[in-house]
Scaffold this active site. Structure first.
Site, PDB file in Angstrom:
ATOM      1  N   CYS A 173      32.468  34.947  39.957  1.00 34.22           N
ATOM      2  CA  CYS A 173      33.841  35.206  40.406  1.00 34.22           C
ATOM      3  C   CYS A 173      34.629  33.897  40.503  1.00 34.22           C
ATOM      4  CB  CYS A 173      33.840  35.929  41.746  1.00 34.22           C
ATOM      5  SG  CYS A 173      33.293  37.649  41.606  1.00 34.22           S
ATOM      6  N   CYS A 177      30.952  34.201  44.524  1.00 34.16           N
ATOM      7  CA  CYS A 177      29.770  33.913  43.712  1.00 34.16           C
ATOM      8  C   CYS A 177      30.215  33.060  42.509  1.00 34.16           C
ATOM      9  CB  CYS A 177      29.098  35.206  43.264  1.00 34.16           C
ATOM     10  SG  CYS A 177      29.952  36.039  41.897  1.00 34.16           S
ATOM     11  N   CYS A 192      28.957  37.960  47.865  1.00 34.93           N
ATOM     12  CA  CYS A 192      30.182  37.408  47.269  1.00 34.93           C
ATOM     13  C   CYS A 192      31.405  37.961  47.991  1.00 34.93           C
ATOM     14  CB  CYS A 192      30.243  37.779  45.790  1.00 34.93           C
ATOM     15  SG  CYS A 192      31.801  37.331  44.989  1.00 34.93           S
ATOM     16  N   HIS A 242      36.089  44.081  41.993  1.00 39.53           N
ATOM     17  CA  HIS A 242      34.978  43.977  42.938  1.00 39.53           C
ATOM     18  C   HIS A 242      33.726  43.481  42.228  1.00 39.53           C
ATOM     19  CE1 HIS A 242      37.097  46.854  45.881  1.00 39.53           C
ATOM     20  NE2 HIS A 242      37.255  45.603  46.250  1.00 39.53           N
ATOM     21  N   HIS A 276      41.733  39.538  44.227  1.00 43.01           N
ATOM     22  CA  HIS A 276      42.334  40.662  43.488  1.00 43.01           C
ATOM     23  C   HIS A 276      43.687  40.259  42.909  1.00 43.01           C
ATOM     24  CE1 HIS A 276      39.401  43.682  44.380  1.00 43.01           C
ATOM     25  NE2 HIS A 276      39.666  43.786  45.670  1.00 43.01           N
ATOM     26  N   GLU A 281      41.466  39.475  49.037  1.00 49.20           N
ATOM     27  CA  GLU A 281      42.679  40.029  48.425  1.00 49.20           C
ATOM     28  C   GLU A 281      43.339  39.014  47.493  1.00 49.20           C
ATOM     29  OE1 GLU A 281      43.094  43.093  48.537  1.00 49.20           O
ATOM     30  OE2 GLU A 281      41.852  43.618  50.258  1.00 49.20           O
TER      31      GLU A 281
END
Ligand SMILES: [Zn+2]
Ligand SMILES: [Zn+2]
Length: 199
Positions: free
Chosen positions: A177, A174, A155, A149, A143, A140
């Protein structure tokens, strides 16, 4: 998939317990999450006015209004605010949510209610619950810091509809990200080194 460049720097992450969350649990979660981050984490005192409303006709609490109230309580745009609760959170259109954050919203809510193995008829396992909660908070946080996503199932930003998926997903972002997160947020995220600490 987000291919946006890294967003503005985040200078810290604040945690606030919602409802009756044991202080030891809150402290342990902050300690665990902070090992993955390069910015300071702080645990705020409980705010009695921060409490979710029940969803109409259900025994679960509205994650959306809690998130909205939380976003209004951030200390600064450079800080992410995370609410952790034992209350069972859901949305009108979902049976439950483990957590919720708006992409780039700077705030996140996470519920431990459905992370406990005993909910699924298995023996209680506090360590497993904490590990899942840590992973869910990091998801979270991703985000809240602007990530969508990720299709890489190993990941942290992979969508997890159930606890088995949370366990499979592991505890690291990953490389893509990790590189998309705000610079300096992750521990060990120096150039050329994409992932956070051991998981
Ligand atoms: Zn998600
Ligand atoms: Zn990813």
């Amino acid at each position: 998939m987000s291919t946006e460049p890294a967003s503005a720097p985040i200078e810290g992450v604040d945690f606030v317990p919602v409802g009756a969350l044991p202080a030891a649990t809150a402290g342990e979660l902050v300690a665990r999450v902070s090992r993955h981050l390069a910015v300071p984490c702080r645990l705020r005192r409980p705010d009695p006015e921060l409490y979710p409303t029940l969803l109409t006709g259900r025994t679960q609490y509205d994650a959306h209004t809690l998130l909205r109230d939380l976003e209004a309580r951030r200390d600064a745009p450079e800080r992410i605010l995370v609410a952790v609760t034992e209350l069972d959170l859901a949305l009108l259109v979902f049976t439950h949510v483990f957590g919720l954050a708006r992409p780039g919203g700077g705030a996140a809510v996470v519920s431990l209610a459905r992370l406990r193995p005993e909910l699924y008829g298995l023996p209680a396992d506090a360590a497993l619950t904490l590990r899942r909660a840590t992973a869910e908070i990091l998801h979270e946080l991703g985000h809240a810091a602007g990530l969508d996503h990720c299709q890489d199932f190993t990941c942290l930003m992979h969508f997890a509809p159930d606890v088995e998926s949370i366990d499979l997903r592991g505890q690291t972002f990953c490389p893509h990200c990790a590189a998309t997160l705000p610079p300096g947020l992750l521990a060990g995220s120096a150039v050329g080194e994409g992932v956070s600490g051991p998981g």
